[in-house]
Design a protein around this motif. Structure first.
Motif, PDB file in Angstrom:
ATOM      1  N   LEU A   1      37.505  46.057  58.555  1.00  0.00           N
ATOM      2  CA  LEU A   1      38.238  44.783  58.846  1.00  0.00           C
ATOM      3  C   LEU A   1      38.675  44.689  60.240  1.00  0.00           C
ATOM      4  CD1 LEU A   1      39.371  41.861  58.165  1.00  0.00           C
ATOM      5  CD2 LEU A   1      41.164  43.219  56.790  1.00  0.00           C
TER       6      LEU A   1
ATOM      7  N   THR B   1      43.252  36.621  55.977  1.00  0.00           N
ATOM      8  CA  THR B   1      43.507  36.154  54.763  1.00  0.00           C
ATOM      9  C   THR B   1      42.165  35.893  53.800  1.00  0.00           C
ATOM     10  OG1 THR B   1      43.357  33.997  55.532  1.00  0.00           O
ATOM     11  CG2 THR B   1      45.587  35.203  55.183  1.00  0.00           C
ATOM     12  N   PRO B   2      41.378  37.395  53.580  1.00  0.00           N
ATOM     13  CA  PRO B   2      40.128  37.218  53.034  1.00  0.00           C
ATOM     14  C   PRO B   2      40.308  36.864  51.463  1.00  0.00           C
ATOM     15  CG  PRO B   2      40.863  39.533  53.234  1.00  0.00           C
ATOM     16  CD  PRO B   2      41.870  38.717  53.834  1.00  0.00           C
ATOM     17  N   GLU B   3      39.308  36.600  50.896  1.00  0.00           N
ATOM     18  CA  GLU B   3      39.157  36.258  49.445  1.00  0.00           C
ATOM     19  C   GLU B   3      39.629  37.552  48.812  1.00  0.00           C
ATOM     20  OE1 GLU B   3      36.440  34.326  46.279  1.00  0.00           O
ATOM     21  OE2 GLU B   3      35.564  34.248  48.371  1.00  0.00           O
TER      22      GLU B   3
ATOM     23  N   VAL C   1      40.065  43.181  47.966  1.00  0.00           N
ATOM     24  CA  VAL C   1      39.520  42.220  49.021  1.00  0.00           C
ATOM     25  C   VAL C   1      38.116  42.340  48.733  1.00  0.00           C
ATOM     26  CG1 VAL C   1      39.198  41.928  51.386  1.00  0.00           C
ATOM     27  CG2 VAL C   1      41.367  42.647  50.760  1.00  0.00           C
ATOM     28  N   LYS C   2      37.687  41.073  48.897  1.00  0.00           N
ATOM     29  CA  LYS C   2      36.239  40.838  48.602  1.00  0.00           C
ATOM     30  C   LYS C   2      35.320  40.819  50.064  1.00  0.00           C
ATOM     31  CE  LYS C   2      36.292  38.015  44.277  1.00  0.00           C
ATOM     32  NZ  LYS C   2      36.003  36.656  43.843  1.00  0.00           N
ATOM     33  N   GLY C   3      34.412  41.597  50.148  1.00  0.00           N
ATOM     34  CA  GLY C   3      33.773  41.728  51.474  1.00  0.00           C
ATOM     35  C   GLY C   3      34.278  42.800  52.354  1.00  0.00           C
ATOM     36  N   TYR C   4      34.966  43.626  52.198  1.00  0.00           N
ATOM     37  CA  TYR C   4      35.662  44.519  52.875  1.00  0.00           C
ATOM     38  C   TYR C   4      35.833  45.750  51.936  1.00  0.00           C
ATOM     39  CZ  TYR C   4      35.905  41.290  56.529  1.00  0.00           C
ATOM     40  OH  TYR C   4      35.692  40.223  57.522  1.00  0.00           O
TER      41      TYR C   4
ATOM     42  N   ASN D   1      35.985  44.067  62.288  1.00  0.00           N
ATOM     43  CA  ASN D   1      35.306  42.417  62.270  1.00  0.00           C
ATOM     44  C   ASN D   1      36.398  41.571  63.068  1.00  0.00           C
ATOM     45  OD1 ASN D   1      35.444  39.640  60.522  1.00  0.00           O
ATOM     46  ND2 ASN D   1      33.590  40.528  60.566  1.00  0.00           N
TER      47      ASN D   1
ATOM     48  N   HIS E   1      42.908  33.466  59.770  1.00  0.00           N
ATOM     49  CA  HIS E   1      42.123  33.170  58.734  1.00  0.00           C
ATOM     50  C   HIS E   1      41.307  34.502  58.297  1.00  0.00           C
ATOM     51  CE1 HIS E   1      38.949  31.074  56.525  1.00  0.00           C
ATOM     52  NE2 HIS E   1      38.093  31.642  56.832  1.00  0.00           N
ATOM     53  N   LYS E   2      40.972  35.311  59.080  1.00  0.00           N
ATOM     54  CA  LYS E   2      40.214  36.504  58.860  1.00  0.00           C
ATOM     55  C   LYS E   2      41.280  37.505  57.966  1.00  0.00           C
ATOM     56  CE  LYS E   2      36.324  36.619  62.029  1.00  0.00           C
ATOM     57  NZ  LYS E   2      35.192  36.483  60.837  1.00  0.00           N
TER      58      LYS E   2
END
Length: 172
Positions: free
Chosen positions: A82, A64-66, A73-76, A85, A61-62
Motif C-alpha cells: 500500500l 480507504t480501500p475496499e 483489505v481487498k487488493g493489498y 502504491n 481515497h487510497k
C-alpha cells in the motif's frame, strides 16, 4: 500499407532536405537537445504549482480501500504494498505514518483498523495554497468536526522528479 510507407518516405525527405538540417546543430538555439529534455521542459512549464486538492483527495481515497466484512483489505496484502502504491502521491514517510496508523498485518493479510479517518482536507471547503518556492507549497485549511473539534490542517507539497508529492501533514 503502401500509403503509410510513402508518407513516411516523404516526411523523411522533408526533414533531410531542410536547408537548416545540415547547418543547425541540436541545441544551438537554446532548444532542448533530447526528447527527455523537451519533456522535462514541458513538465516544468505546465506543472508550475501542485493540484493540491486533487492530490490530497487521491491520497485519502487510497487510504480507504475496499474491505470485506472482517475488515480485510481487498487488493493489498501488506502495508509495504500500500505504501508503494501511494509513492506517486506522497513521500514514503507520510505514506508510512498514515498506513502504520490505520492498518495492521495478520497472517500475511492486510486489515484496516476500524476507526474514523484522521483529520484531513475537506474537498468542499475553502483552503489557502501558499507558495514557499518554485518547488514547495503549503495547503492550509481550517475545519471543524464533531470528533476533532476545530482544527487546522497543513499539507506540504514538494516537486520531486518533475511531479508533486505530499511531503508532510500537520494537524493543530
Amino acid at each position: 500499407m503502401k500509403y503509410y510507407a510513402t508518407s513516411f518516405l516523404i516526411a523523411m525527405l522533408a526533414v533531410f532536405a531542410s536547408p537548416n538540417y545540415l547547418t543547425d546543430s541540436p541545441g544551438s538555439k537554446g532548444e532542448p537537445v533530447s526528447f527527455i529534455e523537451q519533456r522535462a521542459l514541458a513538465e516544468e512549464t505546465t506543472a508550475s504549482k501542485p493540484d493540491a486538492k486533487l492530490l490530497s483527495q487521491e491520497f485519502i481515497h487510497k487510504l480507504t480501500p475496499e474491505v470485506d466484512d472482517q475488515y480485510k483489505v481487498k487488493g493489498y496484502s501488506s502495508k509495504e504494498e500500500l505504501i508503494r502504491n501511494l509513492s506517486h502521491i506522497a513521500s514514503k514517510k507520510v505514506a508510512s505514518d498514515y498506513v502504520n496508523g490505520m492498518f495492521e498485518e495478520k497472517n500475511g493479510k492486510l486489515y484496516i483498523i476500524p476507526t474514523d479517518l484522521p483529520p484531513w482536507v475537506e474537498k468542499d471547503k475553502p483552503y489557502e495554497l501558499k507558495k514557499l518556492s518554485d518547488t514547495s507549497y503549503h495547503l492550509i485549511q481550517k475545519n471543524k468536526s464533531d470528533l476533532y473539534g476545530e482544527y487546522s490542517i497543513t499539507l506540504g507539497f514538494e516537486k520531486v522528479n518533475s511531479h508533486w508529492v505530499i511531503t508532510f501533514a500537520s494537524v493543530t
